[in-house]
Design a protein around this motif. Sequence first.
Motif, PDB file in Angstrom:
ATOM      1  N   GLY A 192       0.499  -1.150   0.295  1.00 28.29           N
ATOM      2  CA  GLY A 192       0.089   0.212   0.310  1.00 28.29           C
ATOM      3  C   GLY A 192       1.085   1.335  -0.042  1.00 28.29           C
ATOM      4  O   GLY A 192       2.412   0.773   0.309  1.00 28.29           O
ATOM      5  N   PRO A 193       0.305   2.392  -0.159  1.00 29.50           N
ATOM      6  CA  PRO A 193       1.039   3.753  -0.257  1.00 29.50           C
ATOM      7  C   PRO A 193       1.206   3.886   1.171  1.00 29.50           C
ATOM      8  O   PRO A 193       1.738   5.086   1.589  1.00 29.50           O
ATOM      9  CB  PRO A 193      -0.072   5.036  -0.521  1.00 29.50           C
ATOM     10  N   GLY A 194       0.670   3.222   2.447  1.00 32.01           N
ATOM     11  CA  GLY A 194       1.460   3.628   3.508  1.00 32.01           C
ATOM     12  C   GLY A 194       2.461   3.383   4.332  1.00 32.01           C
ATOM     13  O   GLY A 194       3.371   3.732   3.908  1.00 32.01           O
ATOM     14  N   ARG A 195       2.476   2.820   4.793  1.00 29.45           N
ATOM     15  CA  ARG A 195       3.870   2.558   5.457  1.00 29.45           C
ATOM     16  C   ARG A 195       4.369   0.936   4.967  1.00 29.45           C
ATOM     17  O   ARG A 195       3.629   0.388   4.562  1.00 29.45           O
ATOM     18  CB  ARG A 195       3.626   1.578   6.777  1.00 29.45           C
ATOM     19  N   PRO A 196       5.141   1.867   4.467  1.00 31.12           N
ATOM     20  CA  PRO A 196       6.141   0.222   3.438  1.00 31.12           C
ATOM     21  C   PRO A 196       6.592  -0.945   3.632  1.00 31.12           C
ATOM     22  O   PRO A 196       6.474  -0.934   5.047  1.00 31.12           O
ATOM     23  CB  PRO A 196       7.736   1.101   2.828  1.00 31.12           C
ATOM     24  N   LEU A 197       6.422  -1.605   3.468  1.00 30.59           N
ATOM     25  CA  LEU A 197       6.277  -2.789   3.048  1.00 30.59           C
ATOM     26  C   LEU A 197       8.579  -3.121   3.850  1.00 30.59           C
ATOM     27  O   LEU A 197       8.814  -2.839   3.232  1.00 30.59           O
ATOM     28  CB  LEU A 197       6.245  -4.359   2.617  1.00 30.59           C
ATOM     29  N   ARG A 198       9.001  -3.379   4.967  1.00 29.62           N
ATOM     30  CA  ARG A 198      10.111  -3.411   5.555  1.00 29.62           C
ATOM     31  C   ARG A 198      10.547  -4.533   5.405  1.00 29.62           C
ATOM     32  O   ARG A 198      10.164  -5.735   5.866  1.00 29.62           O
ATOM     33  CB  ARG A 198      10.362  -2.937   6.679  1.00 29.62           C
ATOM     34  N   LEU A 199      11.556  -4.950   4.400  1.00 27.23           N
ATOM     35  CA  LEU A 199      12.100  -5.894   4.728  1.00 27.23           C
ATOM     36  C   LEU A 199      13.750  -6.623   4.727  1.00 27.23           C
ATOM     37  O   LEU A 199      14.552  -5.745   4.259  1.00 27.23           O
ATOM     38  CB  LEU A 199      12.043  -6.948   2.830  1.00 27.23           C
ATOM     39  N   MET A 200      14.724  -7.365   5.218  1.00 24.80           N
ATOM     40  CA  MET A 200      15.893  -7.151   5.306  1.00 24.80           C
ATOM     41  C   MET A 200      16.539  -8.075   4.899  1.00 24.80           C
ATOM     42  O   MET A 200      16.020  -9.016   4.671  1.00 24.80           O
ATOM     43  CB  MET A 200      15.629  -7.029   7.177  1.00 24.80           C
ATOM     44  N   GLU A 201      17.382  -8.060   4.155  1.00 20.34           N
ATOM     45  CA  GLU A 201      18.573  -8.793   2.866  1.00 20.34           C
ATOM     46  C   GLU A 201      19.426  -9.163   4.287  1.00 20.34           C
ATOM     47  O   GLU A 201      19.903  -8.153   4.729  1.00 20.34           O
ATOM     48  CB  GLU A 201      18.685  -8.577   1.941  1.00 20.34           C
ATOM     49  N   ILE A 202      20.164 -10.671   4.272  1.00 21.76           N
ATOM     50  CA  ILE A 202      21.077 -10.688   5.546  1.00 21.76           C
ATOM     51  C   ILE A 202      22.436 -11.662   4.941  1.00 21.76           C
ATOM     52  O   ILE A 202      23.145 -12.100   5.346  1.00 21.76           O
ATOM     53  CB  ILE A 202      20.629 -11.882   7.214  1.00 21.76           C
ATOM     54  N   CYS A 203      22.409 -11.226   4.087  1.00 27.18           N
ATOM     55  CA  CYS A 203      23.575 -11.815   2.599  1.00 27.18           C
ATOM     56  C   CYS A 203      23.793 -10.793   2.656  1.00 27.18           C
ATOM     57  O   CYS A 203      23.152  -9.774   1.213  1.00 27.18           O
ATOM     58  CB  CYS A 203      23.426 -12.519   2.572  1.00 27.18           C
ATOM     59  N   GLY A 204      25.774 -10.077   2.561  1.00 24.13           N
ATOM     60  CA  GLY A 204      26.213  -9.386   1.071  1.00 24.13           C
ATOM     61  C   GLY A 204      26.322  -9.376  -0.135  1.00 24.13           C
ATOM     62  O   GLY A 204      26.296  -8.418  -0.870  1.00 24.13           O
ATOM     63  N   THR A 205      26.063 -10.611  -0.674  1.00 26.45           N
ATOM     64  CA  THR A 205      25.992 -10.908  -2.000  1.00 26.45           C
ATOM     65  C   THR A 205      24.951 -10.234  -2.734  1.00 26.45           C
ATOM     66  O   THR A 205      24.041  -9.766  -3.688  1.00 26.45           O
ATOM     67  CB  THR A 205      26.662 -12.378  -2.749  1.00 26.45           C
ATOM     68  N   HIS A 206      23.530  -9.981  -1.548  1.00 31.40           N
ATOM     69  CA  HIS A 206      21.978  -9.768  -1.652  1.00 31.40           C
ATOM     70  C   HIS A 206      22.423  -8.494  -1.673  1.00 31.40           C
ATOM     71  O   HIS A 206      22.081  -7.634  -2.396  1.00 31.40           O
ATOM     72  CB  HIS A 206      21.077 -10.435  -1.244  1.00 31.40           C
ATOM     73  N   THR A 207      23.349  -7.697  -1.002  1.00 25.95           N
ATOM     74  CA  THR A 207      22.909  -6.205  -1.043  1.00 25.95           C
ATOM     75  C   THR A 207      23.897  -5.889  -1.941  1.00 25.95           C
ATOM     76  O   THR A 207      23.225  -4.596  -2.361  1.00 25.95           O
ATOM     77  CB  THR A 207      24.322  -5.860   0.431  1.00 25.95           C
ATOM     78  N   MET A 208      24.968  -6.432  -2.099  1.00 22.57           N
ATOM     79  CA  MET A 208      25.487  -5.560  -3.992  1.00 22.57           C
ATOM     80  C   MET A 208      24.549  -6.113  -5.103  1.00 22.57           C
ATOM     81  O   MET A 208      24.260  -5.010  -6.068  1.00 22.57           O
ATOM     82  CB  MET A 208      26.740  -6.944  -3.437  1.00 22.57           C
ATOM     83  N   ALA A 209      23.661  -7.136  -4.708  1.00 20.33           N
ATOM     84  CA  ALA A 209      23.156  -7.471  -6.181  1.00 20.33           C
ATOM     85  C   ALA A 209      22.172  -6.195  -5.958  1.00 20.33           C
ATOM     86  O   ALA A 209      21.528  -5.770  -6.658  1.00 20.33           O
ATOM     87  CB  ALA A 209      22.663  -8.703  -6.457  1.00 20.33           C
ATOM     88  N   ILE A 210      21.342  -6.367  -4.839  1.00 26.79           N
ATOM     89  CA  ILE A 210      19.653  -4.913  -5.299  1.00 26.79           C
ATOM     90  C   ILE A 210      20.328  -3.780  -5.665  1.00 26.79           C
ATOM     91  O   ILE A 210      19.830  -2.835  -6.040  1.00 26.79           O
ATOM     92  CB  ILE A 210      19.789  -5.252  -3.653  1.00 26.79           C
ATOM     93  N   ALA A 211      21.712  -2.742  -5.225  1.00 23.02           N
ATOM     94  CA  ALA A 211      22.277  -2.315  -5.258  1.00 23.02           C
ATOM     95  C   ALA A 211      22.823  -1.895  -6.244  1.00 23.02           C
ATOM     96  O   ALA A 211      22.655  -1.111  -7.793  1.00 23.02           O
ATOM     97  CB  ALA A 211      23.576  -1.719  -4.486  1.00 23.02           C
ATOM     98  N   LYS A 212      23.173  -2.592  -7.177  1.00 27.63           N
ATOM     99  CA  LYS A 212      23.776  -2.615  -8.607  1.00 27.63           C
ATOM    100  C   LYS A 212      22.334  -2.321  -9.517  1.00 27.63           C
ATOM    101  O   LYS A 212      23.003  -1.599 -10.622  1.00 27.63           O
ATOM    102  CB  LYS A 212      24.169  -4.183  -8.418  1.00 27.63           C
ATOM    103  N   ALA A 213      21.255  -3.195  -9.736  1.00 30.31           N
ATOM    104  CA  ALA A 213      20.532  -4.106 -10.359  1.00 30.31           C
ATOM    105  C   ALA A 213      19.150  -2.460  -9.971  1.00 30.31           C
ATOM    106  O   ALA A 213      18.118  -2.384 -10.956  1.00 30.31           O
ATOM    107  CB  ALA A 213      19.406  -4.740  -9.829  1.00 30.31           C
ATOM    108  N   GLY A 214      19.487  -1.656  -9.119  1.00 25.31           N
ATOM    109  CA  GLY A 214      18.657  -0.538  -8.830  1.00 25.31           C
ATOM    110  C   GLY A 214      17.469  -0.845  -8.142  1.00 25.31           C
ATOM    111  O   GLY A 214      16.721  -0.265  -7.898  1.00 25.31           O
TER     112      GLY A 214
END
Length: 375
Positions: free
Chosen positions: A26-48
């Motif tokens: 929804g447009p209100g409170r965003p769905l807050r999801l956490m990745e707990i892997c550095g490879t995910h962190t880089m992949a998320i950032a690289k793909a925007g």
Amino acid sequence: MPWSEREFRRPRNAAALAEAIRGLTGPGRPLRLMEICGTHTMAIAKAGLRELLAPGVQLLSGPGCPVCVTPAGAIDGVLALSERPGLVIASYGDLLRVPGSVRGDTLLRRKALGAAVLTVYSPLEAVEAAAQDPGRDYVFLGVGFETTAPGTAACLLEAAARGLANFSVLCLLKRTEPALRALLAAPDLAVDGFLCPGHVAAVTGAEAFRFLPEEYGLPAVVSGFEAGDILYSVWRLARMHAARRPGLENEYTRLVRPQGNPAARAAVDRVFLPAASVWRGLGEIPASGYALRPEFAPWDAARKFGFAPGPGAEVPGCRCGAVLRGACAPRACPLFGRACTPADPVGPCMVSAEGACAAAYQYGAPTEAAAAHGG
């Protein structure tokens, strides 16, 4: 379900998949999801993906970088160990650039000043180096999560089989589940679900994360590392959250099995016991690390050399600890992009190739990068 596990990886389906995610948030409170892997962190950032999914989904980075969670006091102890004559420190490359409690004091600096420091890509390289150089003691810095624990166990089994008296391991390995439990107990974390690390789950099994939905009521998806993997996993998390039916799902079925890798787990159990460990940003957590079993005491560097981590503290202004808890975005750190850059890092989150700050710096939008530099 409009996407099969082959189709979701096709780039042309990314827009439709992102739209489906928006339809579940929804447009209100965003769905807050956490990745707990550095490879995910880089992949998320690289793909925007953060920008693609905002504002309905907020992706947070947790303590998924093994170099980053190694506390300053442990680094101080390693630096002191490097001063011993006749001793060689063997380490993965990222760890060489991580400072202790004094800015700029790293293994790389100590190497430039004459300390014997060896960069390796595998712990078995350190074993071979010790075998070929019997006149010096070699200490391998065993850093990582369950992913690297089997390789460290294998090098200890090899050293024991060969009777290498000049080789030992300083065990700085971490266990994921206790850290997640400590993270969820932290007062400054609000999260709606987890992207679970596919590399860790390949060893432990997907079922190792069953406690997240069953005990905490949080949906969890074991995810692969391509952009399509992550989008598909976010969709599955959003679907569970919208239906208020938290569960555990395995998106990374091409590699991860429910019970993981029995041979790797057996090797770890043969060599290590769970032990308390200190995490940067989370403090000491019971049973969150590994200790060598008593029969491997001759190859335990902590016993052999009386290793004693210092009290350690973050460099003033550095917020790596808060970043690792998901309590601070990298760009919210006052040092980000100013006093702390990949070329001259203050904290480990900017050092590591899997660090959240390094990812934000490398792949942030140009306007954000300019703002971070005061432009």
